[in-house]
Enzyme design. Structure first.
Site, PDB file in Angstrom:
ATOM      1  N   GLY A  46       0.834  -1.203   0.000  1.00 58.62           N
ATOM      2  CA  GLY A  46       0.000   0.000   0.000  1.00 58.62           C
ATOM      3  C   GLY A  46       0.864   1.246   0.000  1.00 58.62           C
ATOM      4  O   GLY A  46       2.015   1.215   0.459  1.00 58.62           O
ATOM      5  N   GLN A  51       2.939  10.116   1.324  1.00 55.55           N
ATOM      6  CA  GLN A  51       4.248   9.462   1.439  1.00 55.55           C
ATOM      7  C   GLN A  51       5.166   9.805   0.266  1.00 55.55           C
ATOM      8  O   GLN A  51       6.365   9.567   0.329  1.00 55.55           O
ATOM      9  CB  GLN A  51       4.088   7.941   1.523  1.00 55.55           C
ATOM     10  CG  GLN A  51       3.486   7.482   2.831  1.00 55.55           C
ATOM     11  CD  GLN A  51       3.248   5.991   2.804  1.00 55.55           C
ATOM     12  OE1 GLN A  51       2.250   5.525   2.264  1.00 55.55           O
ATOM     13  NE2 GLN A  51       4.177   5.236   3.360  1.00 55.55           N
ATOM     14  N   CYS A  94       5.367  -0.238   6.915  1.00 53.86           N
ATOM     15  CA  CYS A  94       5.037   0.993   6.204  1.00 53.86           C
ATOM     16  C   CYS A  94       6.252   1.390   5.383  1.00 53.86           C
ATOM     17  O   CYS A  94       7.372   1.329   5.888  1.00 53.86           O
ATOM     18  CB  CYS A  94       4.706   2.074   7.228  1.00 53.86           C
ATOM     19  SG  CYS A  94       4.283   3.656   6.494  1.00 53.86           S
ATOM     20  N   LEU A  95       6.024   1.795   4.146  1.00 57.53           N
ATOM     21  CA  LEU A  95       7.165   2.160   3.297  1.00 57.53           C
ATOM     22  C   LEU A  95       7.891   3.399   3.821  1.00 57.53           C
ATOM     23  O   LEU A  95       9.022   3.653   3.427  1.00 57.53           O
ATOM     24  CB  LEU A  95       6.712   2.359   1.851  1.00 57.53           C
ATOM     25  CG  LEU A  95       6.248   1.064   1.163  1.00 57.53           C
ATOM     26  CD1 LEU A  95       5.777   1.347  -0.251  1.00 57.53           C
ATOM     27  CD2 LEU A  95       7.359   0.022   1.163  1.00 57.53           C
ATOM     28  N   HIS A 136      -4.872   1.445   7.084  1.00 57.72           N
ATOM     29  CA  HIS A 136      -3.535   2.008   7.295  1.00 57.72           C
ATOM     30  C   HIS A 136      -3.295   3.167   6.320  1.00 57.72           C
ATOM     31  O   HIS A 136      -2.808   4.233   6.714  1.00 57.72           O
ATOM     32  CB  HIS A 136      -2.500   0.881   7.096  1.00 57.72           C
ATOM     33  CG  HIS A 136      -1.068   1.310   7.126  1.00 57.72           C
ATOM     34  ND1 HIS A 136      -0.169   0.849   8.058  1.00 57.72           N
ATOM     35  CD2 HIS A 136      -0.363   2.152   6.317  1.00 57.72           C
ATOM     36  CE1 HIS A 136       1.020   1.405   7.833  1.00 57.72           C
ATOM     37  NE2 HIS A 136       0.929   2.192   6.770  1.00 57.72           N
ATOM     38  N   GLU A 137      -3.650   2.964   5.045  1.00 64.10           N
ATOM     39  CA  GLU A 137      -3.404   4.006   4.035  1.00 64.10           C
ATOM     40  C   GLU A 137      -4.318   5.218   4.254  1.00 64.10           C
ATOM     41  O   GLU A 137      -3.887   6.359   4.092  1.00 64.10           O
ATOM     42  CB  GLU A 137      -3.585   3.451   2.618  1.00 64.10           C
ATOM     43  CG  GLU A 137      -2.664   2.300   2.243  1.00 64.10           C
ATOM     44  CD  GLU A 137      -1.206   2.527   2.587  1.00 64.10           C
ATOM     45  OE1 GLU A 137      -0.742   3.684   2.564  1.00 64.10           O
ATOM     46  OE2 GLU A 137      -0.530   1.535   2.915  1.00 64.10           O
ATOM     47  N   HIS A 140      -2.978   7.537   6.763  1.00 66.46           N
ATOM     48  CA  HIS A 140      -1.935   8.439   6.257  1.00 66.46           C
ATOM     49  C   HIS A 140      -2.539   9.773   5.804  1.00 66.46           C
ATOM     50  O   HIS A 140      -1.909  10.818   5.925  1.00 66.46           O
ATOM     51  CB  HIS A 140      -1.207   7.816   5.063  1.00 66.46           C
ATOM     52  CG  HIS A 140      -0.057   6.929   5.425  1.00 66.46           C
ATOM     53  ND1 HIS A 140       1.089   7.390   6.025  1.00 66.46           N
ATOM     54  CD2 HIS A 140       0.126   5.591   5.246  1.00 66.46           C
ATOM     55  CE1 HIS A 140       1.935   6.376   6.201  1.00 66.46           C
ATOM     56  NE2 HIS A 140       1.375   5.271   5.738  1.00 66.46           N
TER      57      HIS A 140
END
Ligand code: NI
Length: 172
Positions: A46, A51, A94-95, A136-137, A140
């Site tokens: 994701g 991000q 998480c990236l 989660h996304e 953000h």
């Protein structure tokens, strides 16, 4: 298509509340393709627009396994309209926090409303891994990170390591 640089925590740009997308156009479609390419290359399941430095309400995800056909999703202005009382615990990464993982508890099932890449109003019913990933996304987009669900102790350990990593990168 292009790979976009991913912002690593801690960074004030990851704590901004994103604004709604007002018009869905080719520029946005190209951007979402770049987001997906960036996510697959990372690799990750994701990615949210903040991000990669764009404070708009856009997310992409694909939770298919390696042995399955890809199932890319592109969601514009996603909104949770229903969430189950039943919770599940999943290990999240998480990236923006490479190599850090932690267990987070979230609703097992969510119903989302969003615009697709052509500006059509859509809904998605998500369970399990897909539900966790989408929540989660969407977090953000509110400037909420998965570490915000951890105890202050655990969160600080991760943030301290991330800060150290950044210093090493600057020095290198
Ligand atoms: Ni993330």
């Amino acid at each position: 298509m292009a790979l976009l640089p991913i912002i690593h925590a801690p960074d004030a740009r990851l704590k901004i509340k994103c604004s709604d997308v007002e018009s869905v156009d080719q520029h946005l479609r190209d951007f979402m393709d770049d987001m997906l390419e960036t996510m697959y290359a990372a690799p990750g399941v994701g990615l949210s627009a903040p991000q990669v430095g764009v404070t708009r309400r856009v997310i992409v995800c694909d939770v298919s396994r390696e042995d399955e056909d890809p199932r890319p999703l592109k969601l514009i202005n996603p909104e949770v309209i229903e969430a189950s009382e039943e919770l599940i615990v999943a290990e999240e990464g998480c990236l923006s926090f490479p190599e850090h993982f932690a267990e987070v508890k979230r609703p097992n099932h969510v119903l989302l409303r969003y615009l697709d890449e052509f500006g059509e109003q859509k809904q998605i019913d998500a369970n399990g891994l897909l539900s966790t990933c989408l929540q989660h996304e969407i977090d953000h987009l509110e400037g909420i990170l998965f570490v915000d669900y951890l105890s202050p102790l655990k969160r600080n350990i991760i943030l301290r390591k991330m800060k150290k990593l950044k210093k090493q990168k600057v020095a290198a």
